[in-house]
Write a protein that holds these residues in place. Structure first.
Motif, PDB file in Angstrom:
ATOM      1  N   LEU A  66     -18.014  -5.122 -24.133  1.00 30.30           N
ATOM      2  CA  LEU A  66     -18.722  -6.013 -25.053  1.00 30.30           C
ATOM      3  C   LEU A  66     -18.378  -7.467 -24.745  1.00 30.30           C
ATOM      4  CD1 LEU A  66     -20.467  -6.570 -27.553  1.00 30.30           C
ATOM      5  CD2 LEU A  66     -18.421  -6.203 -28.962  1.00 30.30           C
ATOM      6  N   ALA A  67     -17.113  -7.741 -24.474  1.00 31.19           N
ATOM      7  CA  ALA A  67     -16.700  -9.104 -24.144  1.00 31.19           C
ATOM      8  C   ALA A  67     -17.402  -9.604 -22.883  1.00 31.19           C
ATOM      9  CB  ALA A  67     -15.183  -9.157 -23.963  1.00 31.19           C
ATOM     10  N   VAL A 166     -28.063   3.235 -28.508  1.00 34.09           N
ATOM     11  CA  VAL A 166     -29.083   2.369 -27.896  1.00 34.09           C
ATOM     12  C   VAL A 166     -30.477   2.673 -28.443  1.00 34.09           C
ATOM     13  CG1 VAL A 166     -30.232   1.734 -25.742  1.00 34.09           C
ATOM     14  CG2 VAL A 166     -27.738   1.855 -25.826  1.00 34.09           C
ATOM     15  N   PRO A 167     -30.955   3.930 -28.387  1.00 36.04           N
ATOM     16  CA  PRO A 167     -32.281   4.185 -28.966  1.00 36.04           C
ATOM     17  C   PRO A 167     -32.316   3.978 -30.476  1.00 36.04           C
ATOM     18  CG  PRO A 167     -31.233   6.242 -28.283  1.00 36.04           C
ATOM     19  CD  PRO A 167     -30.420   5.138 -27.717  1.00 36.04           C
ATOM     20  N   LEU A 178     -32.303  -4.170 -23.254  1.00 36.51           N
ATOM     21  CA  LEU A 178     -31.215  -4.995 -22.742  1.00 36.51           C
ATOM     22  C   LEU A 178     -30.326  -5.488 -23.872  1.00 36.51           C
ATOM     23  CD1 LEU A 178     -30.012  -6.244 -20.158  1.00 36.51           C
ATOM     24  CD2 LEU A 178     -31.447  -8.251 -20.574  1.00 36.51           C
ATOM     25  N   ASN A 179     -30.954  -5.946 -24.960  1.00 33.99           N
ATOM     26  CA  ASN A 179     -30.182  -6.393 -26.117  1.00 33.99           C
ATOM     27  C   ASN A 179     -29.497  -5.228 -26.811  1.00 33.99           C
ATOM     28  OD1 ASN A 179     -32.821  -8.410 -26.155  1.00 33.99           O
ATOM     29  ND2 ASN A 179     -30.897  -9.449 -26.517  1.00 33.99           N
ATOM     30  N   ALA A 180     -30.162  -4.060 -26.847  1.00 32.27           N
ATOM     31  CA  ALA A 180     -29.591  -2.896 -27.518  1.00 32.27           C
ATOM     32  C   ALA A 180     -28.353  -2.388 -26.793  1.00 32.27           C
ATOM     33  CB  ALA A 180     -30.636  -1.787 -27.617  1.00 32.27           C
ATOM     34  N   VAL A 181     -28.352  -2.442 -25.456  1.00 28.84           N
ATOM     35  CA  VAL A 181     -27.192  -1.998 -24.689  1.00 28.84           C
ATOM     36  C   VAL A 181     -25.976  -2.846 -25.045  1.00 28.84           C
ATOM     37  CG1 VAL A 181     -26.203  -1.870 -22.379  1.00 28.84           C
ATOM     38  CG2 VAL A 181     -28.503  -1.000 -22.784  1.00 28.84           C
ATOM     39  N   LEU A 186     -20.585  -2.723 -29.755  1.00 27.39           N
ATOM     40  CA  LEU A 186     -19.844  -2.972 -31.003  1.00 27.39           C
ATOM     41  C   LEU A 186     -19.728  -1.681 -31.802  1.00 27.39           C
ATOM     42  CD1 LEU A 186     -18.493  -4.928 -32.991  1.00 27.39           C
ATOM     43  CD2 LEU A 186     -20.767  -5.365 -33.964  1.00 27.39           C
ATOM     44  N   SER A 187     -20.832  -0.910 -31.872  1.00 22.70           N
ATOM     45  CA  SER A 187     -20.805   0.359 -32.595  1.00 22.70           C
ATOM     46  C   SER A 187     -19.919   1.379 -31.897  1.00 22.70           C
ATOM     47  CB  SER A 187     -22.228   0.918 -32.719  1.00 22.70           C
ATOM     48  OG  SER A 187     -23.026   0.101 -33.540  1.00 22.70           O
TER      49      SER A 187
END
Length: 258
Positions: A66-67, A166-167, A178-181, A186-187
């Motif tokens: 994530l970082a 992601v989905p 791309l944004n969902a990945v 975080l989740s």
């Protein structure tokens, strides 16, 4: 088993590296290999210990990734936070029930989950979406419901659940893949820490094995990110190969369990 032999240490490091490499190359599903790797390669004593240890390793690697993502592109933090917060509740409930299930039965259910992951990786990924989507009253409940359900499965099986997150984020908010990945990490990290904390409360985390597995995952992730650029045009092939590996491991788990 409080310590690891030299061979077990090497196997934990190598297994973590393979999982980290796979995650970077195919974008999901790799963490589900962590439990069988810890059980059958590293040699942890039981299913619940492997799940607790795997959850901790997955969480640390998810936050590290994530970082890296956050430095390269914007993360939809508000959407990600709603999904993660509701999922943490689900992960707490799911991991509590997971600890109550007999290890052999849990392995069989885990194998079924692996088959589901394999088929999910074979499905073509949707494109499109609104890159400017913002959290609002319309998408808030959808994100919360998807997050809760994903967290339940993640906590019960002790997996990262990125292939579900992601989905779920895309369906709940309409953001592009791309944004969902990026937001999914975080989740995945939050679910993993919740599950690991629940298992640690019952002394079902092998801290030394987790440390070596995390170290291997970080190394494998760095290598995988570099290889992913060259493998971008072959993502479909990589997904099919990795799905086949997941099916084989699931079959091996069933054979060992029965």
């Amino acid at each position: 088993m409080l310590t690891l032999t030299a061979a077990q240490t090497a196997l934990a490091l190598a297994s973590g590296g393979v999982v980290g490499l796979a995650l970077a190359l195919v974008g999901g599903g790799g963490s589900i290999l962590a439990v069988p790797a810890l059980l059958y390669l590293v040699g942890l004593s039981d299913t619940h210990l492997a799940i607790g240890t795997s959850a901790l390793a997955v969480a640390v690697n998810a936050f590290a990734n994530l970082a890296m993502h956050a430095r390269q592109q914007p993360v939809k933090w508000r959407c990600a936070a709603v999904y993660a917060a509701s999922g943490v509740l689900g992960a707490a409930i799911g991991s509590t029930f997971g600890k109550l299930v007999d290890g052999r039965q849990l392995l069989l259910l885990f194998a079924a989950a692996m088959v589901a992951v394999g088929f999910a990786m074979l499905r073509p990924k949707a494109a499109g979406g609104d890159p400017d989507v913002q959290l609002n009253a319309r998408i808030f409940p959808k994100l919360a419901i998807f997050g809760l359900m994903t967290g339940l499965a993640s906590g019960f099986f002790g997996i990262g659940g990125g292939f579900m997150v992601v989905p779920g984020l895309m369906a709940g908010s309409g953001m592009p893949m791309l944004n969902a990945v990026a937001a999914s990490l975080l989740s995945v990290g939050s679910f993993g820490f919740t599950t690991a904390a629940n298992y640690a409360f019952s002394s079902q985390v092998h801290w030394i094995a987790a440390g070596w597995f995390i170290a291997g995952g970080l190394i494998g992730g760095v290598i995988g990110l570099r290889l992913a650029v060259h493998a971008a045009t072959r993502k479909g092939l990589l997904n099919r190969i990795f799905a086949a590996l997941i099916f084989c491991v699931a079959a091996y788990i069933v054979w060992r369990a029965i």
